[in-house]
Design an enzyme around this catalytic site. Sequence first.
Site, short mmCIF file in Angstrom:
data_model
loop_
_atom_site.label_atom_id
_atom_site.label_comp_id
_atom_site.label_asym_id
_atom_site.label_seq_id
_atom_site.Cartn_x
_atom_site.Cartn_y
_atom_site.Cartn_z
N ARG A 115 0.82 -1.24 0.00
CA ARG A 115 0.00 0.00 0.00
C ARG A 115 0.84 1.28 0.00
O ARG A 115 0.37 2.35 0.35
CB ARG A 115 -0.98 0.02 1.17
CG ARG A 115 -2.00 -1.10 1.09
CD ARG A 115 -3.31 -0.71 1.75
NE ARG A 115 -4.25 -1.80 1.65
CZ ARG A 115 -4.33 -2.81 2.52
NH1 ARG A 115 -3.53 -2.85 3.56
NH2 ARG A 115 -5.21 -3.76 2.34
N LYS A 137 2.83 11.73 -11.80
CA LYS A 137 2.11 10.76 -12.65
C LYS A 137 2.92 9.46 -12.69
O LYS A 137 4.09 9.46 -13.11
CB LYS A 137 1.96 11.31 -14.08
CG LYS A 137 0.82 12.28 -14.23
CD LYS A 137 0.60 12.63 -15.69
CE LYS A 137 -0.56 13.59 -15.87
NZ LYS A 137 -0.74 14.02 -17.27
N GLU A 179 10.62 18.95 -24.90
CA GLU A 179 9.76 19.34 -23.77
C GLU A 179 10.19 20.70 -23.20
O GLU A 179 9.37 21.45 -22.69
CB GLU A 179 9.80 18.27 -22.67
CG GLU A 179 9.43 16.86 -23.13
CD GLU A 179 7.94 16.65 -23.43
OE1 GLU A 179 7.14 17.57 -23.20
OE2 GLU A 179 7.61 15.56 -23.92
N LYS A 217 6.85 23.59 -15.42
CA LYS A 217 6.11 22.35 -15.08
C LYS A 217 5.58 22.43 -13.65
O LYS A 217 4.43 22.07 -13.38
CB LYS A 217 7.05 21.15 -15.27
CG LYS A 217 6.48 19.85 -14.76
CD LYS A 217 5.87 18.99 -15.82
CE LYS A 217 4.99 17.90 -15.25
NZ LYS A 217 5.18 16.60 -15.81
N GLU A 227 -4.92 17.26 -13.15
CA GLU A 227 -5.32 17.46 -14.55
C GLU A 227 -6.83 17.56 -14.73
O GLU A 227 -7.44 16.85 -15.52
CB GLU A 227 -4.74 16.35 -15.45
CG GLU A 227 -4.71 16.79 -16.90
CD GLU A 227 -3.85 15.91 -17.80
OE1 GLU A 227 -2.73 15.56 -17.41
OE2 GLU A 227 -4.31 15.60 -18.90
N ARG A 231 -3.64 21.46 -16.64
CA ARG A 231 -2.46 20.59 -16.78
C ARG A 231 -2.38 19.95 -18.16
O ARG A 231 -1.30 19.59 -18.63
CB ARG A 231 -2.44 19.54 -15.66
CG ARG A 231 -1.19 18.66 -15.71
CD ARG A 231 -0.92 17.92 -14.44
NE ARG A 231 0.19 16.99 -14.61
CZ ARG A 231 0.75 16.29 -13.66
NH1 ARG A 231 0.30 16.39 -12.42
NH2 ARG A 231 1.76 15.47 -13.91
N ASN A 235 0.29 18.76 -22.59
CA ASN A 235 0.14 17.79 -23.67
C ASN A 235 0.21 18.44 -25.05
O ASN A 235 -0.04 17.79 -26.06
CB ASN A 235 -1.19 17.05 -23.52
CG ASN A 235 -0.96 15.65 -23.04
OD1 ASN A 235 -0.88 14.72 -23.85
ND2 ASN A 235 -0.82 15.47 -21.74
N HIS A 238 1.34 16.56 -28.08
CA HIS A 238 1.30 15.13 -27.76
C HIS A 238 0.12 14.39 -28.39
O HIS A 238 0.19 13.17 -28.50
CB HIS A 238 1.29 14.93 -26.24
CG HIS A 238 2.62 15.22 -25.59
ND1 HIS A 238 3.23 16.45 -25.64
CD2 HIS A 238 3.46 14.42 -24.86
CE1 HIS A 238 4.38 16.40 -24.98
NE2 HIS A 238 4.54 15.19 -24.50
N HIS A 242 1.95 11.65 -30.03
CA HIS A 242 1.86 10.28 -29.51
C HIS A 242 1.42 9.32 -30.62
O HIS A 242 1.91 8.18 -30.69
CB HIS A 242 0.84 10.19 -28.37
CG HIS A 242 1.45 10.42 -27.03
ND1 HIS A 242 0.71 10.83 -25.94
CD2 HIS A 242 2.72 10.27 -26.58
CE1 HIS A 242 1.51 10.94 -24.89
NE2 HIS A 242 2.73 10.62 -25.26
N HIS A 257 10.74 9.92 -28.29
CA HIS A 257 9.55 10.66 -27.86
C HIS A 257 9.63 12.11 -28.34
O HIS A 257 8.70 12.64 -28.93
CB HIS A 257 9.45 10.59 -26.33
CG HIS A 257 8.30 11.35 -25.77
ND1 HIS A 257 6.99 10.95 -25.96
CD2 HIS A 257 8.23 12.51 -25.06
CE1 HIS A 257 6.18 11.82 -25.36
NE2 HIS A 257 6.91 12.78 -24.82
N1 GLY Z 1 3.81 14.96 -18.90
C1 GLY Z 1 2.60 15.63 -18.75
C2 GLY Z 1 2.17 15.81 -17.35
O1 GLY Z 1 2.92 15.54 -16.45
O2 GLY Z 1 1.06 16.20 -17.13
#
Ligand code: GLY
Length: 356
Positions: A115, A137, A179, A217, A227, A231, A235, A238, A242, A257
């Site tokens: 946990r 994330k 980025e 960031k 998000e 946030r 993207n 992306h 992507h 990437h």
């Molecule tokens: N890489 C995008 C984010 O962290 O939201």
Amino acid sequence: MKPTFQLPNYPIWVGPLAQTFPAWFESAGYTQVFLIADAETRKHCLPVFLQETGLSADVPGTTIPAGEHFKNMHTCAHIWQDMLAAGLDRKALVINLGGGVVGDMGGFCAATYKRGVDFVQIPTTLLSMTDASVGGKLGIDFNGIKNAIGLFGDPVAVFADPIFFNTLSDRELRSGFAEVIKHAIIGDAELWDQLQQLNDLRAVHWPSLLKASIAVKVKVVELDPFEKDLRAVLNFGHTIGHAIESYFLNTDTPLTHGEAIAIGMFCEAELAPASTRLPRTALAKLLRRFFSFRTIPVEAFPALWELMQQDKKNTSGKVRIALPDAEPYRLHWLEPAFVELERSLTVYEDTIKAGL
Ligand code: GLY
């Protein structure tokens, strides 16, 4: 030493590990440590990490195969098994030493093991320093969908030291630079001006550039940690990027990437309405300086559109592109139709053919 950034739940240090990690580690008082690295970072980055931090070379841990291909359930099972075998208890510290895959997956395994145990991110690539290691994330790929399974979970600290850039190829360094460009457009006009002057990523003064890029960031994550809306601006590039990355993944010539996101930013900027005041021409020029654009055959357009249907930002079955708006830290949503994807890719192809 004071952290470079203090988020609500964790500090981020940008600068020499030797000046930050040992003092933090000693004061944190962990009695058990478990280090996750991939085969490449174990070979090239672990010696640097041990030398800079003074940690013992026989630190327990596990090694996973390198690459996005292994960011899956099977590798997690391997990590959890090794954590159990090492007798890791809930007071332990997991150290994720590597790029985005190690950080996302190592963090996911730590956040779910018994946990949740504490973990620290030691990003070793520009991509993971400026993006993946900040914002909590965590996750893995599933059923061919990137980061399909995961959660938000904060590390106890992040240490970003550009010393590891010596272990990266020029291509890997450029990948992360996409980025940095994205962050400048989202929120830092001064950084944007600075980037226009750059020609050689090996000659960059990384500590200050990293700080400026990470600051964007950090600000976005602080404004919208889970998000709910803003946030998604991270993207930018992306949605199309992507799809391009996935399309080329199983060919003999996969893209990094950053290479895919560079094409994605070019194409998405092409679709941006004038009200966003996106610096389309300057962006295209900067991207062309650092990325050699790959031709995308017309036959691939429907496949890219199909891949875009899987994007996590989509709602009510509609593809959504997140664009930076004219004001810093503002988001502009776009719901393109297939013809608009076609149009942007055609402009992209024409640009390559014209050698611009
Ligand atoms: N890489 C995008 C984010 O962290 O939201």
